[in-house]
Design an enzyme around this catalytic site. Structure first.
Site, PDB file in Angstrom:
ATOM      1  N   LYS A  27       0.816  -1.204   0.000  1.00 18.82           N
ATOM      2  CA  LYS A  27       0.000   0.000   0.000  1.00 18.82           C
ATOM      3  C   LYS A  27       0.854   1.261   0.000  1.00 18.82           C
ATOM      4  O   LYS A  27       0.364   2.350  -0.255  1.00 18.82           O
ATOM      5  CB  LYS A  27      -0.943   0.001   1.209  1.00 18.82           C
ATOM      6  CG  LYS A  27      -2.012  -1.087   1.150  1.00 18.82           C
ATOM      7  CD  LYS A  27      -2.934  -1.031   2.349  1.00 18.82           C
ATOM      8  CE  LYS A  27      -4.003  -2.119   2.281  1.00 18.82           C
ATOM      9  NZ  LYS A  27      -4.905  -2.093   3.442  1.00 18.82           N
ATOM     10  N   ARG A  28       2.126   1.090   0.315  1.00 19.02           N
ATOM     11  CA  ARG A  28       3.030   2.240   0.285  1.00 19.02           C
ATOM     12  C   ARG A  28       3.396   2.622  -1.144  1.00 19.02           C
ATOM     13  O   ARG A  28       3.947   3.673  -1.395  1.00 19.02           O
ATOM     14  CB  ARG A  28       4.292   1.934   1.098  1.00 19.02           C
ATOM     15  CG  ARG A  28       4.047   1.888   2.597  1.00 19.02           C
ATOM     16  CD  ARG A  28       5.346   1.723   3.356  1.00 19.02           C
ATOM     17  NE  ARG A  28       5.947   0.413   3.133  1.00 19.02           N
ATOM     18  CZ  ARG A  28       5.667  -0.673   3.850  1.00 19.02           C
ATOM     19  NH1 ARG A  28       4.772  -0.603   4.816  1.00 19.02           N
ATOM     20  NH2 ARG A  28       6.255  -1.813   3.606  1.00 19.02           N
TER      21      ARG A  28
END
Length: 535
Positions: A289-290
């Site tokens: 998700k980064r």
């Protein structure tokens, strides 16, 4: 209004004889060949973040499975981890599913007979189920402090072992439990893992089981704050929502035996499980998700068509009779074949995002063309483009360019050439919305006959009236270019393009003229005429 538990039990009574049956093809025992009965699948993300490519892919396979077998696609938001909720994520997840063309049949927004669809609104069901497990001695109160659990973990890591709870509180006597409860000692509820896990048939990975009691401590099912953990909440919801097939990422495969023990303890019939291979980076690592560029919102913001995103997502995976670019959602449903889903992860090379976006654009042209040719979809595109024009064009725009008929004409002329609406508000197409600025020096560099050519164009438009067609105008322009004395055809076309758009390249001059319409063409050549007279 009747209590949630009573409503859920009524739903169960109404449909208890309508269980889904899965018929396995003996030749391909790991996959489903035929599905019969009432199919209900769910996508159950946690709103601790926004929807990304991996989540969309899981939702898409559930949606396709449901539509392939005439079933229902349910969106359930698992918001029990209250400390990690991201503001706006719950609404955004449903927004992005709808934008992507995989809308749920039942959801927090749409409602449904088996709601609520937010876990935080179903706490009575989880607490009731936990009490049922306590009464049947399949669960117990645990009073171990976070400090003690931390020491257990630290010691396990020091000795090179996998951290696990030592099940200390399962051995407390009944009077000890009651005394601690009376004293208000903080506690959780743990499920009692037992040996003897039965194998299950996964739709994709085949025969499978994990003897969880040998490698794990008893899991928490109700946390100290009264909220359930995933392990309890997901089986309770799947049961009461009558989910027939659980299609989720393969990272949950190892937990399924644990969940089946809980189903057995509660006397419930479990759904059929299918664990989808993950969408991963090219090196086999999980999408993070980064990595901001994997969020669906970023694709929407960049003008990627939802159909193209679904197409490219399925193209790098498996589960279809063919693997071709340009498929619409109805074609994906038609070509879906669960027996062709492989156990291999779908690898996405995020280092090649420019190439990836190029592929999206390639199939995007096809999908955008389909949408333009669909009257209802075209109306939505027009509304979207109107908003983008007003936002992108800070210079003064003419009111006429926002008219629906004008934008529809532009879309039909450009279909097959553009991949997204955002292209139409780029500098290359600014002439469609804002009148260009042309200098006398630019004109003089092309020809000394600008005044004569402008007069010829004004005469042509007056003769043609409102009936402008690209093919007819192309012939007219060739004839017009022959009426100049010293200006070659090439320079004539450059001058016409300059007067219409202020640019040196773009669509054909004839197409530009049809897009702009007679009134605007006349205005722009009147301007050229005045410019030539004063220079």
């Amino acid at each position: 209004m009747m209590p949630l538990t009573q409503r859920c039990f009524q739903c169960l009574t109404a449909v208890r004889n309508r269980r889904v049956k899965l018929l396995l093809n003996p030749a391909v025992t790991r996959c489903c060949s035929t599905v019969q009965g009432d199919v209900r699948v769910r996508f159950a993300p946690s709103p601790t973040g926004f929807l990304h490519l991996g989540g969309l892919r899981t939702a898409l396979y559930n949606y396709i499975f449901a539509k392939k077998y005439g079933g229902s696609f349910v969106l359930r938001l698992e918001d029990t981890d209250q400390s990690r909720l991201v503001p706006g994520a719950a609404e955004s997840i449903e927004d992005m599913l709808e934008w992507a063309g995989v809308p749920p049949d039942e959801s927090p927004r749409r409602g449904g007979l088996m709601g609520p669809y937010l876990q935080s609104q179903r706490l009575d069901l989880y607490n009731q189920t936990a009490q049922q497990l306590l009464e049947s001695n399949h669960a117990y109160y645990c009073f171990c402090s976070s400090q003690r659990l931390g020491l257990l973990k630290k010691e396990a890591l020091r000795t090179g072992q996998t951290p696990r709870y030592d099940n200390r509180c399962r051995h407390l006597r009944a009077e000890q439990v009651q005394e601690k409860l009376a004293q208000g000692v903080p506690h959780v509820i743990r499920f009692r893992l037992e040996a003897g896990v039965e194998p299950f048939q996964d739709l994709i990975f085949g025969r499978n089981y994990h003897e969880v009691a040998q490698v794990e401590g008893d899991p928490v099912v109700i946390k100290a704050d009264g909220f359930p953990t995933y392990h309890l909440a997901n089986i309770v919801d799947d049961h009461y929502m009558r989910i027939s097939h659980v299609l989720r990422g393969s990272e949950w495969l190892i937990s399924t035996s644990k969940h089946l023990l809980m189903y057995r303890a509660l006397g419930w019939q479990p759904p059929t499980f299918g664990h989808l291979p993950l969408l991963m980076n090219k090196d086999g690592s999980k999408l993070s998700k980064r990595q901001g560029d994997i969020f669906i919102q970023s694709y929407k913001r960049d003008g990627v068509l939802p159909e193209a995103l679904l197409d490219i997502t399925t193209h790098c995976g498996s589960g279809f009779n063919t693997n071709r670019i340009g498929r619409r959602i109805d074609e994906l449903i038609s070509e879906f074949n669960p027996s062709k889903i492989t156990t291999h992860s779908a690898l996405l090379d995020l280092d090649k995002l420019p190439e990836f976006n190029s592929n999206l654009s390639g199939c995007g042209r096809i999908h955008l063309q389909h949408r333009i040719e669909d009257e209802e979809q075209c109306h939505l595109l027009i509304k979207d483009l109107q908003a983008q024009i007003q936002q992108a064009c800070t210079a003064e725009i003419q009111e006429e360019v926002l008219h629906e008929d004008y934008i529809r004409r532009v879309l039909h002329l450009r279909k097959g050439h553009i991949s997204s609406l955002t292209e139409l508000v780029s500098p290359a197409y600014s002439y469609l919305w804002v009148r260009p600025s042309v200098s006398s020096q630019q004109v003089a560099a092309l020809t000394a006959e600008a005044q004569h050519i402008a007069s010829l164009m004004l005469k042509l438009i007056a003769e043609r009236g409102e009936e402008l067609a690209v093919d007819r105008l192309s012939k007219d322009l060739k004839t017009l270019a022959k009426q100049t004395k010293a200006t070659k055809h090439r320079e004539v076309m450059k001058l016409l393009r300059l007067a219409l758009s202020g640019l040196q390249q773009g669509p054909s001059v004839a197409e530009m003229m049809v897009s702009l319409g007679p009134a605007e063409i006349s205005h722009r050549f009147q301007k050229l005429l005045l410019l030539s007279e004063t220079s």
